[in-house]
Enzyme design. Structure first.
Site: not given
Ligand code: ACM
Ligand code: ZN
Length: 716
Positions: A185, A245, A309, A402
């Site tokens: 990432d 990313h 994204e 998370d």
């Protein structure tokens, strides 16, 4: 004499089979029989050649539980046998028969032997004993879904090999069979690639001096992890993000991105728009090389290629990308990403592999062979299944572990841009979208939990000892148990109340294993002025107070019904049988619900932590509370201290940006009296996954002894 008494009591414990079987995930068919099998020093594990690694695992568990070596042989009173003719049990099913004479575990494949062993282990009494009494039972079982995954983000926070092995143990105990490793990432490249050493030399570390942190897996580490996983029926699916990313790769080799500009490794969370350049041949040479080394390490059928994204600002300004787009006659950058995805799919197809990506790849144009992993867009699941694409469900509101489990005081929080993922939310959903034909339903391959660590960059409490690993266990357990049951047990056989009853025993198994887990609050029932409470863990107790103070392990035990005069002052916790682990606090009256007309609690200010007659900036984390564009009211409520609070200015910031997204500059105060203590901020720069911070300039008018709470409410 004392020793004999102790031994006798240990023996009694060991010979007590569990009152109910409490199996997690719940098997398809369980028939209890009379009698018990006694596992003792005479027990031998009989195994065929294929089941031998499973037999070795069993023998390892027995060593820990009984303190004794158990012999492996061709024949024994515990028999593990692969029988390929048991085809009706599918790829991973098994039959397990326990009788006073012995234990027989058969399966068509090794996977079934492992799954059956996990069930067998759950039939043992908890704790340690030299003799184990196992109830007679016949179980026939197989999973509903083939893909029962967990993702671990080792990029944003590096977990070493030992933690990954521990994570695999937890997964295996829940019959989860895919570890999706988020290796790459913006904030970290964790996979050694021999041809490009800077990927890990530069991309594997961030920060300077004592703040420097990071790490990566050597190829030898990966081989060990893959083999360890395989012995436990787990496939490791690597994720190699693209085109976004990937700043860690760009920091190592700037020519991978469109501009060639140098970058430092980021030390905060954000999503870079420095994508791999789609138009430069060097990108493709790099990707081919990386995929070559990756495929040599990971034997998985699927390779996760990310795809989420992507922000196309750099692609739009890049002559190479624009040239490639024109050459291919593509309408826009989304289509360019689609082309890139299909090119990568072709590279991998030559190696006999398939791709899998986040739901965005569906909207960019994919072939029907690409796996789709819906996270943000639930509609993508049905659309992908209708197009014939394999689908692995990882929807945020059920699968992102998370996210905190609650909004309770003291809850460990990670991401917060969606509501908490409660145990119930992790359990109560059907991964098969409505409206699919039976053939389309088959395209739903399964489910996957996700444990992102991007917020670990901003949570010093997670980074401190005993380290992020313990926090990951806490995020994972018990929600991984809910996930396991969603994935394994037929939908018609699942019920949350039945699950929570079985979990009471499962928590004791977690304790035995030494895993960190979230112990639930007691289940409190109020009837007039009478309060009763159920303890959620077997052998635990409920501790309470009635004076408004927080209960501790030494508070009185709540047994039966309790009469309370002020329910608002009643508080209770669960205390685990170990006498140490406690739950968060059940309580009703908190400043948060007392002032709930002003919205949700954003934070509080404390005596000594505000300006003394002069404003100082105080920050509050509003991630999750700012949940979209719109108008928000931030209200300051004084609750105590000698001074009222004066407020000069309130600003909202996104990520680490230095320019506020919104500001309300006016003077207000809150104390015995209040004036203009509500601040109105209009947000128009909301971004999924971004962090939001509210900064207020505040002070006590004659000193800094002031306390209160700050609330936030979306009003438009
Ligand atoms: C994701 O959470 N960006 C897949
Ligand atoms: Zn470019």
């Amino acid at each position: 004499m004392l020793l004999i008494a102790l031994m006798a009591s240990a023996l009694t414990l060991a010979t007590q089979p569990p009152a109910t079987l409490s199996l997690i995930p719940k098997p398809v068919s369980v028939t209890q029989a009379s009698g018990v099998f006694v596992l003792d020093e005479r027990t031998v594990i009989g195994t065929d050649a294929t089941s031998r690694p499973a037999a070795a695992l069993l023998s390892g568990w027995l060593k820990v539980t009984t303190g004794r070596e158990t012999k492996l042989a061709g024949k024994g009173s515990i028999s593990l046998k692969v029988n390929p003719s048991l085809t009706k049990l599918g790829n991973e099913g098994y039959t397990l028969e326990v009788s006073p004479k012995g234990v027989s575990l058969s399966a068509p494949k090794y996977a079934g032997i492992i799954n059956g062993l996990q069930t067998f282990r759950q039939l043992w009494p908890t704790g340690h004993a030299s003799k184990l009494t196992v109830p007679a039972v016949k179980i026939e079982d197989q999973p509903t879904f083939a893909w029962r995954g967990m993702m671990l983000d080792v990029s944003r926070y590096f977990m070493d090999k030992d933690y990954v092995l521990h994570f695999l143990d937890i997964m295996a105990a829940h019959k989860l069979n895919v570890l999706h490793l988020h290796l790459i990432d913006d904030q970290g490249w964790r996979l050694e690639i021999k041809k490009y050493p800077k990927l890990t030399e530069i991309g594997g570390f961030r920060g300077e001096g004592t703040a420097r942190e990071g790490g990566f897996y050597t190829q030898a580490d990966i081989k060990e992890m893959v083999a360890y996983a395989a012995a436990r029926n787990i496939t490791i699916v690597p994720e190699i993000e693209l085109p976004a990313h990937t700043l860690s790769a760009v920091a190592a080799y700037p020519w991978l991105a469109c501009t060639g500009k140098e970058h430092k490794m980021p030390t905060v969370h954000f999503i870079s728009d420095d994508l791999y350049c789609a138009g430069k041949p060097t990108t493709w040479a790099f990707l081919k090389d990386v995929l070559e080394e990756l495929c040599a390490l990971f034997p998985s059928q699927y390779i996760h290629i990310g795809g989420d994204e992507a922000k196309y600002t750099k692609w739009k300004a890049c002559t190479d990308c624009q040239k490639k787009k024109a050459e291919l006659g593509l309408a826009d950058e989304k289509a360019l990403q689609g082309w890139m995805t299909r090119e990568v799919e072709a590279i991998l197809a030559k190696k006999g592999r398939r791709i899998l990506g986040w739901d965005e790849i569906l909207r960019c144009g994919v072939s029907p062979t690409a796996g789709i992993m819906p996270w943000a867009d639930p509609k993508a699941a049905g659309d992908a299944a209708r197009s014939g694409n394999p689908v692995m469900m990882a929807l945020t509101d059920h699968c992102y572990f998370d996210f905190p489990e609650s909004k309770l005081r003291g809850e460990l929080t990670g991401a917060g841009w969606r509501p908490p993922v409660t145990l119930q939310a992790a359990y109560n959903w059907n991964p098969v979208p409505v409206g699919l034909t039976p053939v389309q339903q088959k395209n739903i391959l399964g489910v996957q939990g996700c444990l992102w660590t991007d917020m670990f960059l901003h949570k010093p409490e997670i980074k401190k000892t005993p380290g992020p690993a313990l926090y990951c266990d806490y995020f994972l357990l018990p929600r991984a148990a809910a996930l396991a049951e969603v994935a394994w047990t037929p939908q018609a056989q699942r019920s949350f109340s039945d699950f929570t009853e079985r979990m009471a025993h499962q928590y004791v198994r977690y304790s035995d294993a030494g895993w960190n887990f979230r112990l639930p609050l007691p289940e409190v029932t109020r009837n007039g002025d009478t309060v009763t409470a159920t303890c959620p863990i077997e052998g635990g107790t409920v501790r309470y107070t009635t004076d408004g103070t927080d209960p501790t392990a030494s508070s009185p035990e709540l047994k039966g019904a309790l009469t309370v005069t002020r329910f608002e002052d009643f508080k209770a916790i669960t205390l685990a049988p170990d006498g140490k682990r406690t739950s968060l606090i059940f309580e009703t009256l908190t400043p948060t619900n007392q002032y709930k007309q002003f919205g949700t609690k954003l934070g509080e200010w404390k005596s000594g932590k505000v300006g003394d007659r002069k404003p100082i900036p105080v920050e509050f984390d509003a991630t999750g509370l700012i949940s979209g564009n719109g108008t928000y009211q931030i209200t300051f409520i004084y609750t105590g201290g000698r001074e009222r609070l004066d407020i000069d200015n309130v600003e909202v910031f996104r990520n680490a940006e230095s320019t506020p997204l919104a500001t309300d500059t006016h003077h207000g105060f809150t104390g015995g009296a209040k004036k203009d203590n509500v601040y109105t901020l209009k947000i128009s720069g909301y971004e999924t996954g971004a962090r939001f911070t509210v900064r207020a300039h505040i002070y006590g008018d004659e000193g800094s002894d002031s306390n209160g709470i700050v609330l936030i409410k979306k009003v438009g």
